[in-house]
Write a protein that holds these residues in place. Structure first.
Motif, PDB file in Angstrom:
ATOM      1  N   LYS A 140       0.801  -1.308   0.027  1.00 26.02           N
ATOM      2  CA  LYS A 140       0.019   0.108   0.031  1.00 26.02           C
ATOM      3  C   LYS A 140       0.659   1.237   0.031  1.00 26.02           C
ATOM      4  N   ILE A 142       1.707   5.287   0.322  1.00 24.55           N
ATOM      5  CA  ILE A 142       1.240   6.558   1.035  1.00 24.55           C
ATOM      6  C   ILE A 142       2.153   7.752   0.166  1.00 24.55           C
ATOM      7  N   SER A 190      -6.730   4.880   6.365  1.00 23.58           N
ATOM      8  CA  SER A 190      -7.576   4.791   5.101  1.00 23.58           C
ATOM      9  C   SER A 190      -7.311   3.929   4.477  1.00 23.58           C
ATOM     10  N   LEU A 191      -5.889   3.602   4.210  1.00 23.41           N
ATOM     11  CA  LEU A 191      -5.523   2.327   3.160  1.00 23.41           C
ATOM     12  C   LEU A 191      -5.792   1.121   3.858  1.00 23.41           C
ATOM     13  N   ASN A 217      -3.412  11.119  -2.490  1.00 21.72           N
ATOM     14  CA  ASN A 217      -3.692   9.841  -2.455  1.00 21.72           C
ATOM     15  C   ASN A 217      -5.248   9.461  -2.656  1.00 21.72           C
ATOM     16  N   THR A 220      -9.213   8.423  -0.432  1.00 24.48           N
ATOM     17  CA  THR A 220      -9.083   9.235   1.140  1.00 24.48           C
ATOM     18  C   THR A 220     -10.079  10.143   1.363  1.00 24.48           C
TER      19      THR A 220
END
Length: 317
Positions: A140, A142, A190-191, A217, A220
């Motif tokens: 994931k 960021i 969030s991810l 991102n 989000t």
């Protein structure tokens, strides 16, 4: 604009985050932090390989300013505000300030030296917004903009907070991010599947920075950023509260955190220098929390507390 002005502070590690905020509030377009504690024993906490680095108690924080700003006035303001940090119980040590001018291309190269894609946990990788880095497998990403300051997200206190979030979040939670800074912990939440995240910071600059990083991102929109004084006047109940700020400030949010956490909820607190660990533990215990996890990297500590009446569950009974 062809030139930038560079201001480098050498200061005790305990005052790092406060000093970084002072630089940003004085007009810096970004800060880079050089900390020997990031390179312990050649291997980082999460498996990164580092060269041998001499361990010292100080860090170097380098800030970048546009050429049209009055550097002497900025330097004076920064010196005055650094001198006030002792009033907050922070150890600054012998503070050293150095300035120099940089050409645009030198400034860009300096950023690249400090800011490259970094795998922080098993799933999370922090990537500068200007790279074409592609995620691999379940990785994931960021994305953060180094020109937006507040470090690069790879400081030990941030790493441990991210590791704790990765271990706790299972999907569908409400998260409160106190002292959000760059917004990195909110983006990670969030991810990792949190349903809604509410991020707060007392500093208007941080609120703007966090929102700009969040906008980098995708997916989000479930992050809501606002100015706020810790958790005062907040009435949103959550499964997880995370706060990566100074120990002297953490002790002021434990009661509100207990009030807002749902039963069996988690409080993650990071940014705790070793000599102030007992103070934070005492505040959390007094509020009613039980310590579930204690992480250490160098002089920094991160604590994961649980709000529960089942003591035996915490003690392994």
């Amino acid at each position: 604009m062809n030139n930038w002005q560079e201001l480098t502070i050498t200061i005790n590690r305990e005052a790092e985050e406060a000093a970084s905020n002072i630089l940003v509030e004085s007009g810096s377009q970004g800060v880079a932090i050089d900390d020997s504690a990031d390179y312990l024993d050649g291997v980082g906490k999460y498996g990164e390989l580092f060269p041998e680095v001499e361990q010292v108690e100080t860090v170097k924080i380098t800030a970048y300013y546009p050429e049209m700003l009055d550097m002497e006035a900025i330097k004076k303001e920064v010196q005055e505000r650094l001198a006030e940090l002792a009033d907050f119980g922070l150890t600054t040590g012998q503070v050293k300030l150095e300035t120099q001018e940089l050409a645009e291309e030198d400034w860009a190269e300096n950023w690249k030296k400090y800011y490259e894609p970094a795998r922080i946990t098993h799933d999370l990788t922090i990537v500068p917004s200007w790279t074409d880095y592609e995620a691999a497998g379940g990785e994931k990403i960021i994305r953060l903009d180094p020109g937006m300051a507040f470090g690069t997200g790879t400081h030990p206190t941030t790493k441990m907070s991210l590791f704790a979030l990765e271990q706790i979040l299972r999907g569908g939670e409400t998260v409160l991010d106190v002292g959000t800074g760059s917004g990195v912990l909110s983006i990670a939440s969030s991810l990792l599947g949190a349903k809604e995240i509410f991020a707060y910071d007392l500093d208007d600059v941080a609120v703007r920075v966090a929102q700009e990083n969040i906008d980098l991102n995708q997916g989000t929109a479930n992050i809501h950023v606002a100015a706020g004084d810790l958790l005062r006047h907040v009435d949103i109940h959550a499964e997880v509260i995370v706060a990566n700020i100074l120990a002297d400030i953490l002790v002021n949010l434990t009661d509100d955190a207990y009030r807002l956490l749902k039963d069996d909820g988690y409080l993650i607190m990071s940014g705790i220098i070793s000599e102030k660990l007992d103070m934070v533990l005492e505040a959390a215990y007094s509020a009613g929390f039980f310590l579930e996890t204690h992480m250490i990297q160098g002089e920094w500590n991160a604590l994961v507390f649980k709000k529960t009446d089942d003591i035996s569950g915490i003690m392994g009974g």
